[in-house]
Write a protein that holds these residues in place. Structure first.
Motif, PDB file in Angstrom:
ATOM      1  N   LEU A  28       0.806  -1.135  -0.066  1.00 18.07           N
ATOM      2  CA  LEU A  28       0.064  -0.033  -0.010  1.00 18.07           C
ATOM      3  C   LEU A  28       0.917   1.255  -0.014  1.00 18.07           C
ATOM      4  CD1 LEU A  28      -2.768  -1.002   2.720  1.00 18.07           C
ATOM      5  CD2 LEU A  28      -2.836  -1.577   0.311  1.00 18.07           C
ATOM      6  N   PHE A  29       0.304   2.459  -0.576  1.00 20.96           N
ATOM      7  CA  PHE A  29       0.835   3.747  -0.683  1.00 20.96           C
ATOM      8  C   PHE A  29       0.004   4.549   0.153  1.00 20.96           C
ATOM      9  CE2 PHE A  29       2.163   7.752  -1.769  1.00 20.96           C
ATOM     10  CZ  PHE A  29       3.331   7.553  -2.149  1.00 20.96           C
ATOM     11  N   ALA A  30       0.472   4.844   1.452  1.00 18.39           N
ATOM     12  CA  ALA A  30      -0.325   6.045   2.176  1.00 18.39           C
ATOM     13  C   ALA A  30      -0.461   7.270   1.483  1.00 18.39           C
ATOM     14  CB  ALA A  30       0.228   6.029   3.516  1.00 18.39           C
ATOM     15  N   LYS A  57       4.339   3.226  -9.339  1.00 18.84           N
ATOM     16  CA  LYS A  57       5.681   3.070  -8.325  1.00 18.84           C
ATOM     17  C   LYS A  57       5.855   1.750  -7.749  1.00 18.84           C
ATOM     18  CE  LYS A  57       4.690   7.914  -7.428  1.00 18.84           C
ATOM     19  NZ  LYS A  57       3.936   8.872  -6.271  1.00 18.84           N
ATOM     20  N   GLY A  58       4.863   0.875  -8.039  1.00 19.03           N
ATOM     21  CA  GLY A  58       4.995  -0.802  -7.572  1.00 19.03           C
ATOM     22  C   GLY A  58       4.223  -1.086  -6.468  1.00 19.03           C
ATOM     23  N   TYR A  59       3.380  -0.102  -6.360  1.00 13.81           N
ATOM     24  CA  TYR A  59       2.247  -0.519  -4.967  1.00 13.81           C
ATOM     25  C   TYR A  59       0.895  -0.998  -5.585  1.00 13.81           C
ATOM     26  CZ  TYR A  59       5.838   1.873  -2.266  1.00 13.81           C
ATOM     27  OH  TYR A  59       7.015   2.250  -1.902  1.00 13.81           O
ATOM     28  N   ASP A  60       0.026  -1.592  -4.926  1.00 15.10           N
ATOM     29  CA  ASP A  60      -1.105  -2.153  -5.361  1.00 15.10           C
ATOM     30  C   ASP A  60      -2.426  -1.320  -5.020  1.00 15.10           C
ATOM     31  OD1 ASP A  60      -0.254  -5.000  -6.025  1.00 15.10           O
ATOM     32  OD2 ASP A  60       0.576  -5.120  -3.912  1.00 15.10           O
ATOM     33  N   GLN A  61      -2.202  -0.641  -4.162  1.00 17.25           N
ATOM     34  CA  GLN A  61      -3.601   0.307  -3.660  1.00 17.25           C
ATOM     35  C   GLN A  61      -3.076   1.476  -2.783  1.00 17.25           C
ATOM     36  OE1 GLN A  61      -6.777  -0.411  -4.423  1.00 17.25           O
ATOM     37  NE2 GLN A  61      -7.216  -2.564  -4.776  1.00 17.25           N
TER      38      GLN A  61
END
Length: 368
Positions: A181-183, A217-221
Motif C-alpha cells: 500500500l501507498f499511504a 510506483k510498484g504498489y497495489d492500492q
C-alpha cells in the motif's frame, strides 16, 4: 393512484441465440468476462416500474443528455453467487447489498424500489446463466446491479426516468497474494459531510488517477488517510482492518467506524460479526491514525493487517509506504511465503465455508 412497483411475477425472459463458450476457470480475471444475459427494469415517474425483462447481454440504448452520463446519477452494487459442493447455487447476504443500493440511490434522488421483488428477479437471472457459475472453491459469479438516471435533461433537478440493470461475471481470486500500500494524505477518497458511505460511481472515478500513480510506483492500492492527524480510512476500494496489541495491552481487531466517510461493506460487517462470535479478543470500530500504527510497528505490537471487500474477500497487507519509508507489516512470522496472516486466513476460511454452504448459515441464500 399507486404507481406499479417491481413485480417479479411479470418477469419476461428472452434467451440469447448465440450463447458464449465457457472459459477455463484458470483464465477468469476479475470483471473481464460476462455471461449471456442481463436483467433490465425501466422506471418513469409517470407510470412507475415496468415489467422486468431478462434479455441477451448487450449495449444499452441511452440518450446522450441522460442524467447518468452528464451528472453521474448512478449507483451500483456488487455481490456474488457461489456453487456449493452439491451443485446448488447460493447468494451471499444479497439483502444487505440491496439495502445499501436503496440508500445510495435515495442520496441521488433515484426512485424507491421493492427490494424483495428485485432480489427475486436477480435470482432468476442467475438461474438463467447458472452454467457460468464456477465449480471450484475460491471462484464465484460476481453479480453487479446498477441503477442509473436516464431522463434526458440538463437541468439540475432529479431524473424522472431510471433504469435498474444487472449483469453477471464469473470471476477468479482477486488478490491471490499479499498487497503493498501507498499511504496518501494529500488526496481524499471521502470527507465529512460527503458521500463516502454511499456506493456511487462518482466516488470511484476521481480515485483512478492517484490509484494508477501508485501502481506505476510498484504498489497495489492506496491507503487513504484523512486530515492532519492522518486518520486511516480505507484501502483502495476495501475496508481496512488491523490486528494488534493496543496501547492498553489488549489484543484488538480494529476497523474505522461508520462515520459517514466509510462505506458500510457487507464483508466488513460479516467479519466483525464472526470475530465477535469467537469472543477471543477485543473487536472495535473506532478511529485510528497512521502515527498510532507507526508507533505500534516500532513497539512490535502489530500482528497483521488486511483489506476486506466483496471482490477480494480478504487480502493481507505486507507493506505500507508512509512519509518516505516502506513499513513492513507482519503477515505470518512462521511462514515467510504466507499469502495470509493467521487471523486473515481464519476469517477467510470461515467466511468461504459459509459462502459455499459448507457451514449452514442464514447468510447463504439459495436461488430456489
Amino acid at each position: 393512484m399507486t404507481k406499479p412497483d417491481i413485480d417479479a411475477s411479470k418477469l419476461t425472459i428472452t434467451l440469447t441465440q448465440t450463447p458464449k463458450e465457457l472459459l477455463d476457470q484458470s483464465e477468469l480475471k476479475f470483471g473481464k468476462y460476462f455471461t449471456d444475459h442481463m436483467l433490465c427494469i425501466k422506471y418513469t415517474e409517470e407510470n412507475g416500474w415496468e415489467a422486468p425483462e431478462i434479455k441477451p447481454y448487450g449495449p444499452l440504448a441511452i440518450d446522450p443528455a441522460a442524467f447518468a452520463l452528464n451528472y453521474s446519477v448512478q449507483a451500483f452494487e456488487g455481490t456474488k453467487a457461489y456453487r456449493a459442493a452439491d451443485g446448488t447455487i447460493n447468494l451471499f447476504r444479497p439483502e444487505k447489498n440491496l439495502q445499501r443500493l436503496a440508500s445510495s440511490s435515495q442520496r441521488i434522488m433515484l426512485p424507491e424500489f421493492d427490494q424483495e421483488q428485485f432480489l427475486e428477479c436477480i435470482k432468476e437471472l442467475v438461474k438463467v446463466d447458472q452454467r457460468f457459475v464456477p465449480n471450484d472453491y475460491g471462484y464465484s459469479m460476481y453479480v453487479r446491479p446498477n441503477f442509473i438516471g436516464t431522463e434526458p435533461n440538463l437541468n439540475l433537478v432529479y431524473s424522472r426516468e431510471a433504469l435498474l440493470y444487472v449483469y453477471l461475471s464469473p470471476v477468479g481470486p482477486y488478490f491471490p497474494r499479499t498487497v503493498k500500500l501507498f499511504a496518501n494524505a494529500i488526496e481524499a477518497r471521502a470527507w465529512p459531510g460527503g458521500v463516502g458511505s454511499f456506493k456511487l460511481g462518482g466516488n470511484y472515478a476521481p480515485s483512478m488517477r492517484p490509484a494508477m500513480d501508485v501502481v506505476s510506483k510498484g504498489y497495489d492500492q492506496i491507503l487513504w488517510l484523512l486530515g492532519d492527524d492522518h486518520y486511516v480510512t480505507e484501502v483502495g476500494t476495501m475496508n481496512f482492518f488491523i490486528f494488534w496489541v493496543n496501547a492498553d495491552g489488549e489484543k484488538e481487531l480494529v476497523t474505522a467506524p461508520l462515520d459517514g466517510i466509510i462505506l458500510p461493506g457487507v464483508t466488513r460487517d460479516s467479519l466483525l460479526a464472526l470475530a465477535r462470535q469467537w469472543g477471543e479478543f477485543k473487536v472495535s470500530e473506532r478511529k485510528i491514525t497512521m502515527p498510532e500504527v507507526v508507533t505500534a510497528l516500532e513497539e512490535g505490537r502489530v500482528l497483521e493487517a488486511f483489506g476486506a471487500g466483496t471482490a477480494c474477500i480478504v487480502c493481507s497487507v505486507s507493506e505500507v509506504f508512509y512519509e518516505g519509508q516502506n513499513l513492513a507489516i507482519p503477515v505470518d512470522p512462521t511462514d515467510p511465503d504466507a499469502v495470509y496472516g493467521p487471523l486473515t486466513k481464519r476469517l477467510r476460511a470461515e467466511l468461504l465455508d459459509i459462502q459455499y454452504a459448507k457451514t449452514p448459515s442464514p447468510w447463504s441464500v439459495p436461488l430456489v
